[in-house]
Design an enzyme around this catalytic site. Structure first.
Site, short mmCIF file in Angstrom:
data_model
loop_
_atom_site.label_atom_id
_atom_site.label_comp_id
_atom_site.label_asym_id
_atom_site.label_seq_id
_atom_site.Cartn_x
_atom_site.Cartn_y
_atom_site.Cartn_z
N GLU A 85 6.36 -16.05 -10.89
CA GLU A 85 5.89 -14.75 -10.43
C GLU A 85 5.24 -13.92 -11.56
OE1 GLU A 85 9.45 -12.38 -9.27
OE2 GLU A 85 8.10 -11.38 -7.90
N ARG A 88 3.62 -0.51 -4.96
CA ARG A 88 3.31 -1.04 -3.63
C ARG A 88 1.97 -1.79 -3.59
NH1 ARG A 88 5.19 1.25 1.14
NH2 ARG A 88 7.27 2.04 0.83
N ASN A 134 -1.11 2.16 5.55
CA ASN A 134 -0.26 1.06 5.08
C ASN A 134 0.12 0.25 6.30
OD1 ASN A 134 1.69 -0.61 3.94
ND2 ASN A 134 3.29 0.95 4.09
N GLU A 155 15.95 -19.12 -8.24
CA GLU A 155 15.61 -17.77 -8.71
C GLU A 155 14.92 -17.82 -10.08
OE1 GLU A 155 15.24 -14.89 -7.76
OE2 GLU A 155 15.60 -13.51 -9.41
N CYS A 168 0.85 -1.18 0.00
CA CYS A 168 0.00 0.00 0.00
C CYS A 168 0.89 1.23 0.00
CB CYS A 168 -0.96 0.10 1.19
SG CYS A 168 -2.12 -1.26 1.28
N HIS A 213 15.90 -37.84 -5.72
CA HIS A 213 15.36 -38.15 -4.40
C HIS A 213 13.87 -37.83 -4.31
CE1 HIS A 213 19.33 -39.11 -2.89
NE2 HIS A 213 19.78 -38.03 -3.52
N LYS A 255 11.22 -16.38 -10.65
CA LYS A 255 10.95 -15.35 -11.66
C LYS A 255 9.86 -15.81 -12.62
CE LYS A 255 12.58 -12.68 -10.52
NZ LYS A 255 13.38 -12.03 -9.53
O1 M6R Z 1 12.78 -5.47 -1.27
P1 M6R Z 1 13.26 -6.82 -0.91
O2 M6R Z 1 14.53 -7.20 -1.63
O3 M6R Z 1 13.42 -7.00 0.59
O4 M6R Z 1 12.13 -7.80 -1.38
C1 M6R Z 1 12.19 -9.17 -1.11
C2 M6R Z 1 11.18 -9.91 -1.96
O5 M6R Z 1 9.89 -9.48 -1.67
C3 M6R Z 1 11.45 -9.76 -3.45
O6 M6R Z 1 12.74 -10.14 -3.77
C4 M6R Z 1 10.46 -10.61 -4.27
O7 M6R Z 1 10.70 -11.95 -4.04
C5 M6R Z 1 10.58 -10.24 -5.75
N1 M6R Z 1 9.29 -9.90 -6.26
C6 M6R Z 1 11.15 -11.32 -6.58
O8 M6R Z 1 11.26 -10.95 -7.91
#
Ligand code: M6R
Length: 606
Positions: free
Chosen positions: A485, A27, A98, A478, A2, A501, A482
């Protein structure tokens, strides 16, 4: 999550609020709304979904006034709907929030018993009704806000706006960031300095527990006991062009492409012309460190996992890596000699900040690796190492990740230097290798057309596996993060040796298996695991280099050849194909790449 903003302006604020909310949309984008006071009258407009819906609404149903507050929402309590959109209001007061009010159920029951009529399912609406109760008791707005804040438990950044008060906003911070901007006869409040950047560069950050009484003449600050406090005004320079798409279709595409240049900036910041690593603020005395605890969330956590390989291998220091949301409640012992390192792009992630505070309470020296230099995590650290990636707007972290890796690699090399675990020529070679990374990243970006073609095929899949060994294992995680997401394709990353495993049961000819395997000392082992997949009909996308492609590229479903890279820093370079594959898969699927469903960039609730 937020974003909140407030303006006491000298002309109409609705367009200013909407512009500021645009810069806070990272946000959350479940709904947006604004409230203004116009000739003493409080009114609001709210719309579900992206900010553009609010802008459209304001065209048909404008809102006048020179004082106002605004909000862009990431839903916690209650589905995205008009009723649940902020600002929430009782008769004479509107609030934007927020955070999470943890005792809202008890407060709500109490207020309902007193006759308050609730419209929403949110925790925030209790704040407005509570303030109204105190106003009804005859308290002035400032006292009413203060009495309200005393009753709230949980985390919040809050802004109050009152009917009949054209020249007053009250801001409060507990757990969620908030900044006051100072103009000429105008005042601003925002979740961060980026929101306020075009309005003013003169910023005061509220400290934990602070309240601010804001009028056009300025702001008065008080601590959580109501005592007046002085808070510094800082001049913050934010390059507004870094918050534009710059001709790219998506911020993510721009941020992927920026990696060679921003990593060059970061490396020049930390490596002197003579090739020595220079950490700011007196650096870290690694001769007095016996182990590291690294804490972060999401992609930043995976950067820590990668750094573990480097720090243990190069400096001989054991490293524990923890997910912040687990670390903070596990209450782990922190043995003497531990260095606590927190990694966060935004510097505002609630769980990482709470973990930091846990260690600070134990009198630990706090080191953070952050992108936003004025963030809470940076400001609460003894030593903040900026990654200098520039504003990262896309929810999916790309340049943030690779710049985190670059800075963490330098930390590993500096630890090795101080502890004498690397001889001088080897250290100098590694530093030179790191300096060569921007050029290599450029070469990796040149493979984009091929990545895009493969991504079109990947977009047909419903499940994808990523495999990696050694420091490529965190990168497999990662790559999967990615992809899921932004493309919403189910993806998992595994250490390639772990596949047999259990997860190998998932393999069939519909599941692409992406093997991240530079031709390094573990290549043969990874290729054996790849063969096990192919023997079971799995379709393998091998991401490797020319040598790897020559040795093992035959018979795989697809092969993507990356430029050569020194083995140690391969995770930095191989992050790019993982990012490009995710990006183009999402584009092929037509998802909202920069603002994927259910997510927000800055996770300021737990
Ligand atoms: O701002 P931050 O690096 O603390 O954020 C951590 C995670 O929320 C952030 O890396 C999230 O996993 C990303 N959306 C991944 O691409």
């Amino acid at each position: 999550m937020c974003g909140i903003v407030g303006v006491l302006g000298d002309h109409e604020v609705a367009p200013i609020l909407v512009e500021a909310l645009k810069r806070l949309e990272y946000r959350g984008y479940d709904s947006a709304g604004i409230a203004t006071v116009n000739a003493g009258r409080l009114d609001r407009r709210r719309a579900v979904g992206k900010l553009v819906n609010l802008s459209d609404l304001l065209v048909h149903d404008p809102l006048a006034g020179k004082s106002g507050i605004g909000h862009t929402r990431w839903a916690t309590h209650g589905a995205p709907s008009i009723a649940n959109a902020h600002p929430h209001r009782a008769r004479r007061v509107a609030v934007v929030h927020n955070g999470i009010i943890e005792n809202f159920r008890a407060l709500r029951d109490e207020l309902v018993a007193q006759g308050a009529g609730f419209e929403s399912d949110t925790d925030t609406e209790t704040v407005a009704h509570l303030a109204q109760v105190f106003l009804d008791q005859g308290l002035a707005p400032r006292e009413a806000a203060e009495r309200t804040l005393e009753r709230l438990e949980g985390a919040f950044a809050l802004l109050f706006l009152f009917e009949g008060e054209d020249d007053l906003m009250i801001a409060a911070r507990k757990g969620s960031p908030l900044a006051v901007g100072h103009g000429e006869g105008e005042m601003f409040v925002g979740s961060d300095a980026i929101a306020l950047a075009p309005l003013t560069h003169r910023i005061t950050y509220l400290e934990e527990g602070d309240r601010a009484i804001v009028t056009r003449a300025g702001a008065q600050f008080f601590d959580d006991q109501g005592r007046p406090v002085n808070r510094e005004i800082r001049t913050i320079e934010i390059d507004a062009t870094r918050v534009e798409k710059g001709g790219y279709k998506h911020f993510m595409a721009k941020e992927i492409a920026e990696q060679p240049s921003v990593m060059g900036d970061a490396l020049r910041h930390y490596i002197s012309e003579s090739g020595e690593i220079v950490l700011p603020g007196g650096g870290i005395d690694f001769t007095r460190v016996s182990r590291l605890t690294m804490v972060a969330c999401g992609t930043a956590y995976l950067a820590c996992m990668t750094a573990k390989y480097w720090i243990e291998q190069l400096a001989g220091l054991p490293v524990d890596v923890d997910i912040a949301s687990e670390f903070r409640y596990r209450e782990p012992p922190i043995p003497e000699g531990t260095l606590a390192v927190f990694v966060s792009q935004s510097g505002e992630t609630a769980d990482t900040l709470a973990a930091l505070r846990y260690c600070a309470d134990k009198a630990q020296r706090i080191v953070s690796v952050v992108n936003v230099p004025e963030s809470s995590i940076a400001r609460e650290s003894d030593l903040a190492l900026p990654i200098l990636a520039g504003a990262e707007i896309s929810v999916a972290s790309t340049k943030g990740f690779t710049c985190q890796l670059a800075v963490l690699a330098l930390v590993a090399l500096e630890a090795a230097r101080q502890r004498g675990t690397l001889d001088a020529p080897t250290l100098a070679r590694h530093i030179e290798d790191l300096r060569s990374m921007p050029g290599r990243l450029n070469a990796a970006l040149a493979t984009e057309p091929r990545t895009e073609a493969i991504a079109r095929l990947l977009s047909e899949a419903t499940d994808v596996l990523f495999l990696g060994r050694g420091a490529m294992y965190p990168l497999a995680l990662e790559g999967a993060l990615k992809l899921k997401e932004i493309s919403y394709i189910h993806a998992e990353g595994y250490a390639s040796g772990e596949l047999k495993h259990g997860p190998i049961a998932l393999v069939d000819n519909t599941v692409p298996v992406i093997v991240l395997a530079p031709h390094d000392r573990l290549f043969d082992k990874t290729v054996s695991n790849m063969q096990e997949v192919m023997a079971r009909g799995g379709k393998v996308l091998l991401v490797t280099d020319a040598r790897g492609a020559a040795e093992a590229g035959e018979g795989v479903w697809q092969c993507l050849a990356m430029p050569e890279v020194p083995e140690l820093f391969a995770p930095i370079l191989y992050a790019l194909p993982a990012q490009m594959l995710a990006y183009h898969t999402a584009v092929a699927k037509g998802t909202d790449v920069d603002q994927p469903r259910n997510l927000a960039k800055s996770v300021t609730v737990e």
